[in-house]
Write a protein that holds these residues in place. Structure first.
Motif, mmCIF file in Angstrom:
data_model
loop_
_atom_site.group_PDB
_atom_site.id
_atom_site.type_symbol
_atom_site.label_atom_id
_atom_site.label_comp_id
_atom_site.label_asym_id
_atom_site.label_seq_id
_atom_site.Cartn_x
_atom_site.Cartn_y
_atom_site.Cartn_z
ATOM 1 N N ASN A 31 64.547 60.755 38.731
ATOM 2 C CA ASN A 31 65.260 59.913 39.699
ATOM 3 C C ASN A 31 64.632 60.114 41.076
ATOM 4 O O ASN A 31 64.500 61.253 41.542
ATOM 5 C CB ASN A 31 66.738 60.286 39.751
ATOM 6 N N PHE A 32 64.256 59.011 41.710
ATOM 7 C CA PHE A 32 63.663 59.138 43.034
ATOM 8 C C PHE A 32 64.036 57.942 43.910
ATOM 9 O O PHE A 32 64.288 56.835 43.421
ATOM 10 C CB PHE A 32 62.141 59.297 42.959
ATOM 11 N N SER A 33 64.106 58.201 45.218
ATOM 12 C CA SER A 33 64.407 57.175 46.207
ATOM 13 C C SER A 33 63.315 57.175 47.255
ATOM 14 O O SER A 33 62.911 58.238 47.750
ATOM 15 C CB SER A 33 65.764 57.429 46.873
ATOM 16 N N LEU A 34 62.833 55.987 47.598
ATOM 17 C CA LEU A 34 61.718 55.847 48.524
ATOM 18 C C LEU A 34 62.170 55.111 49.787
ATOM 19 O O LEU A 34 62.742 54.028 49.701
ATOM 20 C CB LEU A 34 60.580 55.050 47.868
ATOM 21 N N PRO A 35 61.893 55.661 50.966
ATOM 22 C CA PRO A 35 62.269 54.967 52.202
ATOM 23 C C PRO A 35 61.344 53.803 52.536
ATOM 24 O O PRO A 35 61.715 52.902 53.292
ATOM 25 C CB PRO A 35 62.166 56.071 53.259
ATOM 26 N N THR A 36 60.128 53.806 51.987
ATOM 27 C CA THR A 36 59.156 52.737 52.228
ATOM 28 C C THR A 36 58.409 52.436 50.931
ATOM 29 O O THR A 36 58.510 53.171 49.944
ATOM 30 C CB THR A 36 58.126 53.143 53.305
ATOM 31 N N ASP A 37 57.659 51.355 50.934
ATOM 32 C CA ASP A 37 56.799 51.044 49.794
ATOM 33 C C ASP A 37 55.705 52.113 49.697
ATOM 34 O O ASP A 37 55.289 52.692 50.706
ATOM 35 C CB ASP A 37 56.142 49.674 49.972
ATOM 36 N N GLY A 38 55.236 52.366 48.475
ATOM 37 C CA GLY A 38 54.154 53.339 48.320
ATOM 38 C C GLY A 38 53.846 53.630 46.871
ATOM 39 O O GLY A 38 54.462 53.069 45.955
ATOM 40 N N SER A 39 52.887 54.509 46.659
ATOM 41 C CA SER A 39 52.479 54.887 45.301
ATOM 42 C C SER A 39 53.141 56.199 44.905
ATOM 43 O O SER A 39 53.301 57.099 45.732
ATOM 44 C CB SER A 39 50.958 55.007 45.214
ATOM 45 N N VAL A 40 53.502 56.282 43.625
ATOM 46 C CA VAL A 40 54.219 57.447 43.103
ATOM 47 C C VAL A 40 53.475 58.001 41.893
ATOM 48 O O VAL A 40 53.070 57.240 41.010
ATOM 49 C CB VAL A 40 55.666 57.074 42.709
ATOM 50 N N LYS A 41 53.321 59.324 41.887
ATOM 51 C CA LYS A 41 52.808 60.016 40.713
ATOM 52 C C LYS A 41 53.785 61.126 40.342
ATOM 53 O O LYS A 41 54.245 61.859 41.211
ATOM 54 C CB LYS A 41 51.433 60.634 40.979
ATOM 55 N N ILE A 42 54.102 61.218 39.060
ATOM 56 C CA ILE A 42 54.932 62.309 38.557
ATOM 57 C C ILE A 42 54.162 62.963 37.409
ATOM 58 O O ILE A 42 53.865 62.319 36.404
ATOM 59 C CB ILE A 42 56.305 61.821 38.073
ATOM 60 N N GLU A 43 53.850 64.228 37.599
ATOM 61 C CA GLU A 43 53.084 64.965 36.591
ATOM 62 C C GLU A 43 53.847 66.222 36.190
ATOM 63 O O GLU A 43 54.549 66.826 37.008
ATOM 64 C CB GLU A 43 51.697 65.336 37.136
ATOM 65 N N ILE A 44 53.684 66.615 34.910
ATOM 66 C CA ILE A 44 54.341 67.804 34.373
ATOM 67 C C ILE A 44 53.277 68.859 34.073
ATOM 68 O O ILE A 44 52.267 68.571 33.413
ATOM 69 C CB ILE A 44 55.127 67.475 33.088
ATOM 70 N N ALA A 45 53.527 70.085 34.565
ATOM 71 C CA ALA A 45 52.599 71.197 34.303
ATOM 72 C C ALA A 45 53.362 72.356 33.674
ATOM 73 O O ALA A 45 54.559 72.528 33.912
ATOM 74 C CB ALA A 45 51.943 71.646 35.606
ATOM 75 N N ASN A 46 52.662 73.141 32.858
ATOM 76 C CA ASN A 46 53.305 74.315 32.253
ATOM 77 C C ASN A 46 53.299 75.472 33.244
ATOM 78 O O ASN A 46 52.840 75.332 34.385
ATOM 79 C CB ASN A 46 52.633 74.690 30.931
#
Length: 360
Positions: free
Chosen positions: A288-303
């Protein structure tokens, strides 16, 4: 009866062969009640002014005010009018129409003309014209008050503010909202004694006060507790006013050019937010994420060793709030401890947030 004339149209009614004498003229109609917005809070205010001795009613207007059918017009009639405006009751004890039936001296000449009047019960000011089926009322102007950003599936307060000034005595509002986009929890107002109803995405509001409410610009008239059900990247008005909205002063004079101020609503927040729910995750989870402006998002999972095991999101989003579902098993995440890294680039800034993620 001496003579009866039945006619389903508006106009003249002719009786012939009637000798000169005194007669009681009785007029009736099977036409349905005009309904709202033709009867409004203004009519209830007129009843209250009559009861207080400030604005005495007479003739057909007094008959229309006596919705309870009692010996006198009083506060009960005003209350019943407001109850019917919001749909809490569906009929008046006095019926749906009144006419100035009375004694006439007929006929003093070969051709005698007598005019009679009728009003929809509750239409005390006679604003409804049954011939053309319209109400005499002013138009309501909406002033844009900017954009209000709110989070998805969270309650927020949406205010309807005044855009004009005056000593308000009566208010009747008809509003629509899109139930697929917004959920309405409650309607409140600083105006004591406000009555309202909500049905099928329609809000009806009625309020009167003999003492009045000293209205100025930007005064809150209504607070709607709402909840956004869908992502709104483009701002929209959560409510729309429909025909028949009316504002009057304490002497029942209609404000000719009333204005209200409304903000548009969009998904978003002034803060950059990121969370994983639920956490720990057993099977299904969401980013779940909220952005105050337009932009690019990356979500990565690491051990726990810092090795990247999953790229969950890598795309551009508009300002707003979002929920991205994931399945731990399908994503190849076995039980253990991981770290979810959220990276955002927008409006010339780069931000990174890291959340500890537990898979069970």
């Amino acid at each position: 009866p001496t003579s009866t004339m039945t006619n389903g149209t508006h106009g003249f009614y002719q009786f012939t062969g009637i000798p000169q004498d005194y007669y009681t003229m009785m007029v009736q109609t099977t036409a349905p009640w005009a309904g709202t917005p033709y009867v409004s809070g203004l009519d209830a205010l007129l009843v209250e002014l009559h009861t207080a001795g400030v604005y005495p009613l007479n003739g057909i207007n007094l008959l229309a005010a006596n919705v309870n059918g009692g010996p006198t017009v009083n506060a009960t009639d005003a209350l019943l009018i407001k109850k019917r405006v919001i749909g809490e009751i569906s009929s008046f004890p006095a019926g749906d129409w009144v006419f100035d039936n009375g004694l006439i001296n007929a006929f003093t000449s070969p051709v005698s003309v007598y005019n009679f009047q009728g009003l929809c019960t509750g239409d005390v000011n006679g604003s409804y014209n049954p011939v053309v089926g319209v109400k005499s009322s002013s138009s309501l102007m909406v002033i844009d008050a900017g954009v209000q950003r709110e989070s998805l599936n969270s309650k927020f307060t949406y205010s309807v503010k005044s855009g004009f000034s005056g000593n308000l005595g009566a208010m009747t509002l008809f509003l629509n909202f899109n139930e697929s986009l917004f959920k309405l929890h409650s309607v409140t107002s600083p105006f004591a004694g406000m009555e309202y109803s909500v049905k099928n995405g329609q809000i009806t509001v009625v309020w009167t006060d003999l003492a009045g409410y000293n209205l100025s610009e930007d005064v809150i008239m209504l607070n709607l507790e709402m909840e956004m059900r869908s992502v709104l990247s483009n701002p929209v008005y959560p409510i729309q006013f429909t025909d028949g909205c009316e504002f009057a002063d304490v002497m029942a004079n209609i404000f000719s050019a009333p204005k209200v101020k409304l903000a548009k609503v969009a998904t978003g927040t002034s803060e950059l937010l990121f969370a994983v729910t639920p956490n720990p995750v057993s099977a299904e989870g969401s980013f779940n994420f909220s952005l105050p402006t337009d932009g690019s998002v990356k979500i990565e999972i690491a051990n726990i060793f810092g090795s990247k095991v999953l790229k969950a999101v890598d795309e551009t989003f508009s300002a707003g709030s979002y929920k991205v579902q994931f399945n731990a098993q399908s994503a190849g995440l076995s039980a253990g401890i991981y770290f979810a890294t959220f990276s955002f680039s927008g409006n010339g800034t780069n931000t990174t947030k890291v959340v500890k993620l537990i898979i069970r």
